[in-house]
Design an enzyme around this catalytic site. Structure first.
Site, PDB file in Angstrom:
ATOM      1  N   LYS A 115     -44.561  26.239  41.567  1.00  0.00           N
ATOM      2  CA  LYS A 115     -45.596  26.712  42.485  1.00  0.00           C
ATOM      3  C   LYS A 115     -45.252  26.422  43.952  1.00  0.00           C
ATOM      4  CE  LYS A 115     -49.865  26.754  39.672  1.00  0.00           C
ATOM      5  NZ  LYS A 115     -49.700  27.824  38.837  1.00  0.00           N
ATOM      6  N   LYS A 203     -43.975  38.089  31.142  1.00  0.00           N
ATOM      7  CA  LYS A 203     -45.316  38.059  30.553  1.00  0.00           C
ATOM      8  C   LYS A 203     -46.324  38.667  31.520  1.00  0.00           C
ATOM      9  CE  LYS A 203     -47.610  33.870  32.027  1.00  0.00           C
ATOM     10  NZ  LYS A 203     -48.801  34.586  32.502  1.00  0.00           N
ATOM     11  N   LYS A 206     -52.001  37.465  35.855  1.00  0.00           N
ATOM     12  CA  LYS A 206     -53.025  38.011  36.755  1.00  0.00           C
ATOM     13  C   LYS A 206     -52.554  38.039  38.195  1.00  0.00           C
ATOM     14  CE  LYS A 206     -55.825  33.901  35.881  1.00  0.00           C
ATOM     15  NZ  LYS A 206     -55.033  32.830  36.474  1.00  0.00           N
TER      16      LYS A 206
HETATM   17  P1  ATP Z   1     -51.181  33.202  37.184  1.00  0.00           P
HETATM   18  O1  ATP Z   1     -50.328  34.381  37.502  1.00  0.00           O
HETATM   19  O2  ATP Z   1     -52.217  32.892  38.233  1.00  0.00           O
HETATM   20  O3  ATP Z   1     -50.425  32.011  36.695  1.00  0.00           O
HETATM   21  P2  ATP Z   1     -51.835  33.788  34.436  1.00  0.00           P
HETATM   22  O4  ATP Z   1     -52.237  35.150  33.985  1.00  0.00           O
HETATM   23  O5  ATP Z   1     -50.469  33.301  34.065  1.00  0.00           O
HETATM   24  O6  ATP Z   1     -52.099  33.725  35.989  1.00  0.00           O
HETATM   25  P3  ATP Z   1     -53.024  31.211  33.940  1.00  0.00           P
HETATM   26  O7  ATP Z   1     -54.242  30.856  34.767  1.00  0.00           O
HETATM   27  O8  ATP Z   1     -51.701  30.635  34.298  1.00  0.00           O
HETATM   28  O9  ATP Z   1     -52.944  32.806  33.880  1.00  0.00           O
HETATM   29  O10 ATP Z   1     -53.324  30.873  32.436  1.00  0.00           O
HETATM   30  C1  ATP Z   1     -54.600  30.939  31.827  1.00  0.00           C
HETATM   31  C2  ATP Z   1     -54.398  30.902  30.325  1.00  0.00           C
HETATM   32  O11 ATP Z   1     -53.930  32.172  29.865  1.00  0.00           O
HETATM   33  C3  ATP Z   1     -53.349  29.890  29.844  1.00  0.00           C
HETATM   34  O12 ATP Z   1     -53.828  29.269  28.673  1.00  0.00           O
HETATM   35  C4  ATP Z   1     -52.126  30.727  29.564  1.00  0.00           C
HETATM   36  O13 ATP Z   1     -51.299  30.151  28.555  1.00  0.00           O
HETATM   37  C5  ATP Z   1     -52.749  32.028  29.074  1.00  0.00           C
HETATM   38  N1  ATP Z   1     -51.904  33.191  29.369  1.00  0.00           N
HETATM   39  C6  ATP Z   1     -51.479  33.577  30.593  1.00  0.00           C
HETATM   40  N2  ATP Z   1     -50.765  34.703  30.520  1.00  0.00           N
HETATM   41  C7  ATP Z   1     -50.713  35.051  29.199  1.00  0.00           C
HETATM   42  C8  ATP Z   1     -50.126  36.140  28.480  1.00  0.00           C
HETATM   43  N3  ATP Z   1     -49.442  37.068  29.115  1.00  0.00           N
HETATM   44  N4  ATP Z   1     -50.284  36.185  27.130  1.00  0.00           N
HETATM   45  C9  ATP Z   1     -50.987  35.241  26.504  1.00  0.00           C
HETATM   46  N5  ATP Z   1     -51.582  34.183  27.111  1.00  0.00           N
HETATM   47  C10 ATP Z   1     -51.462  34.090  28.448  1.00  0.00           C
HETATM   48 MG    MG Z   2     -49.739  31.301  34.791  1.00  0.00          MG
END
Ligand code: ATP
Ligand code: MG
Length: 336
Positions: A115, A203, A206
């Site tokens: 980060k 993956k 968001k």
């Molecule tokens: P950011 O880009 O802000 O990191 P993110 O989509 O990766 O956003 P997180 O806030 O890091 O989301 O994670 C929230 C939850 O969603 C965590 O438990 C993470 O393991 C799960 N998660 C995130 N992306 C995926 C995905 N593509 N498939 C399944 N689970 C996911």
């Molecule tokens: Mg994430």
């Protein structure tokens, strides 16, 4: 009674990946265990501000709590929902743990390295949030903390801090379960990873800027269907489940299985040998838009009043439990 604790940050709307990979499995776990365990569901809003917040944080937080309810969280007397910033003991214990943790171990956190990478000046919160997370966990004697694998290192840190504190001051904190046991508890031996629609080697996230790469829970169902129709596939010309050679097609099969609640093997067999990617996309697009329609209808039924009433109870409970534990930690340092 053992405690299970989990939360999702409220920086922005969640993606389909967050929903299928985190929210839904956590709701299932919570419902499965809430007869004989305490289940704490909280929104780590203080963690949200270590990075940019998309929209108004307070509103996002309430919305995130509505997601939990719309996803089927059953609230009974063992289930409590609360906002981190409404329980000041989290920040207080974080400070005390800051004085127990070392620079060395905190600097080793992969999330911090990732980060802060490329940032000219990284805020201290990005460095310190694993310690706040340890406070989130240790205040409630939480044993199981269902979270994504990217958070496992932080759970290990919370364990280390609890053990160090206890060794120095006596048995004050419950040491959370080892990550191997957390994985078993979650039934997460093969964790789900929904892929980015336009770039399926990655993956779905968001924070990815490209709108077509991700399905948001607030997308219009028709708009979501369009994104599926535009998903990147490959030129193999046959539908097969192969995450390495055909990640795009395999991702579509995975999404289809998850949103229709069908075993993945059944979906794979149904499409085995088919060559028309367009047909697969049409089916997945329809399944996803149906799922979103249902989810959004349920979301609309959850009112602000309902959430605020649950928070009223949950935050009273959380403050009571957390303040007791904080007092123990304060006494250890002769602050009390
Ligand atoms: P950011 O880009 O802000 O990191 P993110 O989509 O990766 O956003 P997180 O806030 O890091 O989301 O994670 C929230 C939850 O969603 C965590 O438990 C993470 O393991 C799960 N998660 C995130 N992306 C995926 C995905 N593509 N498939 C399944 N689970 C996911
Ligand atoms: Mg994430």
């Amino acid at each position: 009674m053992r405690t299970i604790l989990t939360g999702i940050r409220s920086n922005s709307v969640l993606t389909l990946g967050n929903y299928l990979g985190a929210l839904l499995p956590m709701v299932r776990l919570a419902n499965q265990h809430s007869a004989d365990s305490r289940v704490n569901i909280f929104v780590p809003d203080l963690h949200s501000i270590i990075s940019e917040v998309d929209g108004n944080l307070r509103d996002n937080t309430l919305r995130t709590l509505k997601y939990w309810l719309a996803a089927g969280l059953e609230v009974n007397e063992n289930v409590h929902i609360y906002r981190q910033s409404y329980v000041p003991a989290h920040s207080e214990l974080c400070w005390i743990l800051n004085c127990v943790a070392t620079m060395g171990e905190t600097s080793r956190m992969i999330q911090y390295k990732e980060k802060s990478k490329g940032q000219e000046s990284c805020n201290v919160g990005i460095f310190d949030y694993p310690i706040l997370m340890a406070a989130d966990i240790l205040l409630y004697d939480a044993e199981f903390i269902p979270l994504g694998e990217d958070q496992f290192q932080h759970i290990e840190l919370a364990r280390d801090l609890a053990m160090r504190f206890n060794k120095r001051f006596g048995e004050i904190f419950v040491v959370p379960a080892k990550t191997a046991d957390q994985v078993k508890f979650m039934g997460m031996e093969n964790a789900l990873r929904i892929r980015d629609l336009t770039n399926p080697e990655k993956k779905m996230s968001k924070s990815t800027a490209a709108e077509n790469s991700k399905i948001m829970l607030d997308d219009e169902p028709a708009q979501a269907a369009k994104k599926i129709m535009g998903a990147t596939t490959d030129s193999e010309g046959v539908i097969r489940f192969d995450m390495v050679k055909q990640p795009g097609v395999s991702n579509l099969l995975t999404i289809e299985a998850m949103v229709t609640n069908t075993p993945l093997q059944d979906v794979i067999s149904t499409w085995a040998g088919e060559t028309r990617y367009g047909e697969l996309k049409k089916k997945v697009a329809s399944s996803v838009s149906q799922m979103l329609e249902l989810f959004q209808a349920r979301l609309n039924e959850v009112t602000d009043e309902q959430v605020l009433a649950l928070l009223d109870e949950g935050e009273r409970y959380a403050n009571e439990v957390a303040n007791k534990k904080l007092f123990e930690a304060q006494k250890a340092f002769n602050l009390r």
